[in-house]
Scaffold this motif. Structure first.
Motif, PDB file in Angstrom:
ATOM      1  N   ARG A   1       0.947   5.373 -13.220  1.00 40.13           N
ATOM      2  CA  ARG A   1       0.239   6.785 -13.012  1.00 40.13           C
ATOM      3  C   ARG A   1      -0.595   7.160 -14.256  1.00 40.13           C
ATOM      4  NH1 ARG A   1       4.684   9.203 -13.190  1.00 40.13           N
ATOM      5  NH2 ARG A   1       4.954   9.318 -10.769  1.00 40.13           N
ATOM      6  N   GLU A   2      -0.386   6.609 -15.343  1.00 44.67           N
ATOM      7  CA  GLU A   2      -1.425   6.934 -16.556  1.00 44.67           C
ATOM      8  C   GLU A   2      -2.524   6.196 -16.739  1.00 44.67           C
ATOM      9  OE1 GLU A   2       0.965   6.379 -20.029  1.00 44.67           O
ATOM     10  OE2 GLU A   2       2.307   8.293 -19.738  1.00 44.67           O
ATOM     11  N   ALA A   3      -2.285   4.867 -15.890  1.00 44.15           N
ATOM     12  CA  ALA A   3      -3.657   4.061 -15.865  1.00 44.15           C
ATOM     13  C   ALA A   3      -4.604   4.213 -14.876  1.00 44.15           C
ATOM     14  CB  ALA A   3      -2.981   2.512 -15.729  1.00 44.15           C
ATOM     15  N   LEU A   4      -3.976   4.882 -13.655  1.00 46.15           N
ATOM     16  CA  LEU A   4      -4.764   5.364 -12.747  1.00 46.15           C
ATOM     17  C   LEU A   4      -5.491   6.841 -13.046  1.00 46.15           C
ATOM     18  CD1 LEU A   4      -3.035   4.401  -9.440  1.00 46.15           C
ATOM     19  CD2 LEU A   4      -4.762   3.004 -10.717  1.00 46.15           C
ATOM     20  N   GLU A   5      -4.839   7.593 -13.857  1.00 45.01           N
ATOM     21  CA  GLU A   5      -5.597   8.799 -14.254  1.00 45.01           C
ATOM     22  C   GLU A   5      -6.535   8.656 -15.338  1.00 45.01           C
ATOM     23  OE1 GLU A   5      -2.148  11.040 -15.670  1.00 45.01           O
ATOM     24  OE2 GLU A   5      -1.684  11.645 -13.945  1.00 45.01           O
ATOM     25  N   ALA A   6      -6.445   7.536 -15.895  1.00 43.13           N
ATOM     26  CA  ALA A   6      -7.412   7.103 -16.847  1.00 43.13           C
ATOM     27  C   ALA A   6      -8.703   6.636 -16.519  1.00 43.13           C
ATOM     28  CB  ALA A   6      -6.815   5.990 -18.021  1.00 43.13           C
ATOM     29  N   ALA A   7      -8.320   5.901 -15.031  1.00 40.27           N
ATOM     30  CA  ALA A   7      -9.579   5.284 -14.272  1.00 40.27           C
ATOM     31  C   ALA A   7     -10.144   6.395 -13.454  1.00 40.27           C
ATOM     32  CB  ALA A   7      -9.020   4.249 -13.344  1.00 40.27           C
ATOM     33  N   GLY A   8      -9.960   7.521 -13.479  1.00 42.80           N
ATOM     34  CA  GLY A   8     -10.384   8.788 -12.767  1.00 42.80           C
ATOM     35  C   GLY A   8      -9.687   9.093 -11.574  1.00 42.80           C
ATOM     36  N   GLY A   9      -8.428   8.734 -11.458  1.00 42.36           N
ATOM     37  CA  GLY A   9      -7.565   9.319 -10.273  1.00 42.36           C
ATOM     38  C   GLY A   9      -7.055  10.525 -10.571  1.00 42.36           C
ATOM     39  N   ARG A  10      -6.998  11.464  -9.458  1.00 38.83           N
ATOM     40  CA  ARG A  10      -6.278  12.687  -9.715  1.00 38.83           C
ATOM     41  C   ARG A  10      -4.963  12.838  -8.681  1.00 38.83           C
ATOM     42  NH1 ARG A  10      -9.278  16.183  -7.029  1.00 38.83           N
ATOM     43  NH2 ARG A  10     -10.943  14.690  -6.394  1.00 38.83           N
ATOM     44  N   ARG A  11      -4.174  13.556  -9.269  1.00 45.90           N
ATOM     45  CA  ARG A  11      -2.832  13.860  -8.403  1.00 45.90           C
ATOM     46  C   ARG A  11      -2.096  12.361  -7.960  1.00 45.90           C
ATOM     47  NH1 ARG A  11      -5.889  17.871  -5.767  1.00 45.90           N
ATOM     48  NH2 ARG A  11      -5.882  16.508  -3.831  1.00 45.90           N
ATOM     49  N   VAL A  12      -1.988  11.572  -9.205  1.00 50.82           N
ATOM     50  CA  VAL A  12      -1.570   9.954  -8.758  1.00 50.82           C
ATOM     51  C   VAL A  12       0.066  10.217  -8.616  1.00 50.82           C
ATOM     52  CG1 VAL A  12      -1.119   7.982  -9.638  1.00 50.82           C
ATOM     53  CG2 VAL A  12      -3.064   9.345 -10.429  1.00 50.82           C
ATOM     54  N   GLN A  13       0.444   9.689  -7.396  1.00 53.89           N
ATOM     55  CA  GLN A  13       1.785   9.716  -7.033  1.00 53.89           C
ATOM     56  C   GLN A  13       2.216   8.183  -6.725  1.00 53.89           C
ATOM     57  OE1 GLN A  13       0.785  12.424  -3.914  1.00 53.89           O
ATOM     58  NE2 GLN A  13       2.469  13.531  -4.433  1.00 53.89           N
ATOM     59  N   VAL A  14       3.397   7.862  -7.302  1.00 49.89           N
ATOM     60  CA  VAL A  14       3.847   6.451  -7.260  1.00 49.89           C
ATOM     61  C   VAL A  14       5.386   6.488  -6.811  1.00 49.89           C
ATOM     62  CG1 VAL A  14       4.452   4.274  -8.470  1.00 49.89           C
ATOM     63  CG2 VAL A  14       2.446   5.856  -9.258  1.00 49.89           C
ATOM     64  N   VAL A  15       5.554   5.836  -5.537  1.00 47.42           N
ATOM     65  CA  VAL A  15       6.903   5.856  -5.208  1.00 47.42           C
ATOM     66  C   VAL A  15       7.297   4.409  -4.890  1.00 47.42           C
ATOM     67  CG1 VAL A  15       6.514   8.247  -4.135  1.00 47.42           C
ATOM     68  CG2 VAL A  15       6.106   6.371  -2.915  1.00 47.42           C
ATOM     69  N   PRO A  16       8.760   3.984  -4.804  1.00 46.72           N
ATOM     70  CA  PRO A  16       9.051   2.762  -4.368  1.00 46.72           C
ATOM     71  C   PRO A  16       8.590   2.453  -2.962  1.00 46.72           C
ATOM     72  CG  PRO A  16      10.851   3.831  -5.454  1.00 46.72           C
ATOM     73  CD  PRO A  16       9.709   5.021  -5.236  1.00 46.72           C
ATOM     74  N   ALA A  17       8.318   1.347  -2.664  1.00 47.06           N
ATOM     75  CA  ALA A  17       8.126   0.536  -1.522  1.00 47.06           C
ATOM     76  C   ALA A  17       8.873  -0.736  -1.134  1.00 47.06           C
ATOM     77  CB  ALA A  17       6.522   0.252  -1.387  1.00 47.06           C
ATOM     78  N   THR A  18       8.965  -1.073   0.191  1.00 43.01           N
ATOM     79  CA  THR A  18       9.626  -2.488   0.430  1.00 43.01           C
ATOM     80  C   THR A  18       8.631  -3.355   1.168  1.00 43.01           C
ATOM     81  OG1 THR A  18      10.173  -1.435   2.702  1.00 43.01           O
ATOM     82  CG2 THR A  18      11.600  -1.008   0.960  1.00 43.01           C
ATOM     83  N   ALA A  19       8.885  -4.563   1.258  1.00 43.13           N
ATOM     84  CA  ALA A  19       8.193  -5.617   1.780  1.00 43.13           C
ATOM     85  C   ALA A  19       8.131  -5.147   3.223  1.00 43.13           C
ATOM     86  CB  ALA A  19       8.813  -6.730   1.749  1.00 43.13           C
ATOM     87  N   HIS A  20       8.820  -4.329   3.831  1.00 43.95           N
ATOM     88  CA  HIS A  20       8.520  -4.109   5.428  1.00 43.95           C
ATOM     89  C   HIS A  20       7.451  -3.049   5.476  1.00 43.95           C
ATOM     90  CE1 HIS A  20       9.689  -2.608   9.286  1.00 43.95           C
ATOM     91  NE2 HIS A  20       9.618  -1.427   9.039  1.00 43.95           N
ATOM     92  N   GLU A  21       6.911  -2.441   4.513  1.00 42.69           N
ATOM     93  CA  GLU A  21       5.811  -1.708   4.505  1.00 42.69           C
ATOM     94  C   GLU A  21       4.514  -2.521   4.276  1.00 42.69           C
ATOM     95  OE1 GLU A  21       6.011   1.917   2.342  1.00 42.69           O
ATOM     96  OE2 GLU A  21       8.081   1.703   1.724  1.00 42.69           O
ATOM     97  N   LEU A  22       4.484  -3.761   4.077  1.00 43.51           N
ATOM     98  CA  LEU A  22       3.262  -4.661   4.193  1.00 43.51           C
ATOM     99  C   LEU A  22       2.891  -5.150   5.576  1.00 43.51           C
ATOM    100  CD1 LEU A  22       4.542  -6.932   1.158  1.00 43.51           C
ATOM    101  CD2 LEU A  22       2.943  -4.657   1.267  1.00 43.51           C
TER     102      LEU A  22
END
Length: 340
Positions: A59-80
């Motif tokens: 989250r911090e890395a993407l905010e520094a790269a210009g992202g807003r309202r960054v959200q990070v949630v777990p995913a599974t291989a099924h979502e690929l």
């Protein structure tokens, strides 16, 4: 390492996506899936990544790269799984089992909960973690997703998906009568090549200012190639309004490379301006955009085009300046158009 679903809103500027990808790569991330969606205040980039960093670091890395309202949630291989293939498989299941619409909508949008709601309260809710998908005048599906708010593009996808479960309606008529505020009735029809001369005459009768507002230059005549492009249904949807054997207005909805976005523009003969014709045609274009699965309609206009600004604001559009101080952009989510 772990799979993460990462979503961030960015300003629509060249290079933003590259900056986000570089920030993920710098943290050892391998991007395995990417989608780009339109939303009310920018573009939403969503990644599925295999990344060793913890969610807070990402989250911090993407905010520094210009992202807003960054959200990070777990995913599974099924979502690929390939998203178009997944959507087509769900559509196939829906056609054979339309009564399972809530369940399949939940799968489509990865919602936490989906259920039927009945009665009058079937309009959009202000909570971005809820999405109401109308199915009939007094029936809808309400979706909930706690961790990732729904975007306008997802709302358009859900509306298109829900229409697969509905019985085929009557075919949209090729023409439609529209009664203006002063009682005069015009006929609106799809634009085809048979109107070439009538559209040329419309341009001849319009003032240089009206043409300048439409084309940003007082174009005396519509070039044949541009007319052909407006008639091309693979590039957009256009209509003309006729009265007493003349075309008195033209409205154009043009598809864009941006996902979920279409652009609209109008040319109305001077003596027909201020009578409600432009508003009526604008509403018809927005409904057409909704039926075609678009999430948002935009219009670019000169800043001194006060009539066009008022028209779009009356429909619920928001206005913003572009890099050119003399040009204004209106953005109208198709699901929020103000009713007549």
């Amino acid at each position: 390492m772990g799979f993460l679903r990462i979503r961030t809103t960015v300003d629509e500027r060249p290079g933003r996506l590259a900056s986000l990808a570089a920030a993920l790569a710098a943290r050892g991330g391998n991007i395995l899936g990417l989608s780009v969606q339109s939303d009310a205040d920018g573009t939403v980039d969503e990644f599925v990544a295999d990344i060793p960093a913890n969610p807070e670091t990402v989250r911090e890395a993407l905010e520094a790269a210009g992202g807003r309202r960054v959200q990070v949630v777990p995913a599974t291989a099924h979502e690929l799984t390939d998203e178009p293939t997944r959507a087509l498989l769900l559509a196939s299941r829906l056609r054979s089992m339309p009564w399972r619409l809530p369940e399949l909508l939940a799968e489509l949008l990865r919602a936490d909960d989906a259920r039927w709601i009945y009665g009058e309260a079937v309009s959009d809710l202000p909570d971005p973690t809820q999405l109401v998908v109308p199915v009939a005048p007094r029936r809808a599906v309400r979706l909930r997703r706690a961790e990732l708010p729904f975007t306008l593009t997802e709302a358009a996808r859900a509306a298109s998906f829900a229409r697969l479960a509905q019985p085929a309606g009557e075919q949209t008529p090729a023409e439609r009568g529209v009664k203006l505020a002063d009682g005069v009735e015009v006929t609106v029809r799809p634009l085809t090549s048979i109107y070439r001369e009538a559209v040329r005459d419309l341009h001849d009768r319009c003032s240089p200012e009206s043409r300048r507002f439409r084309y940003f230059t007082s174009m005396p005549a519509l070039p044949p190639r541009m007319f052909d492009r407006l008639c091309d249904r693979s590039r957009g949807y256009s209509m003309v309004a006729g009265h007493d054997g003349q075309v008195v207005g033209m409205a154009n909805l043009m598809f864009t490379p941006d996902p979920g976005i279409a652009e609209m523009a109008f040319l109305v003969e001077d003596r027909w301006q201020g009578r409600g014709l432009g508003t009526a045609m604008a509403r018809m274009l927005v409904r057409a955009a909704r039926d075609l699965g678009y999430a948002e309609v935009r219009a670019t206009m000169l800043s001194d085009n006060a009539r066009m600004r008022r028209l779009l604001v009356s429909l619920g559009a928001t206005l913003g300046y572009t890099e050119d101080p003399g040009v204004v952009e209106a953005r109208l989510p198709v699901g929020t158009m103000v009713s007549a």
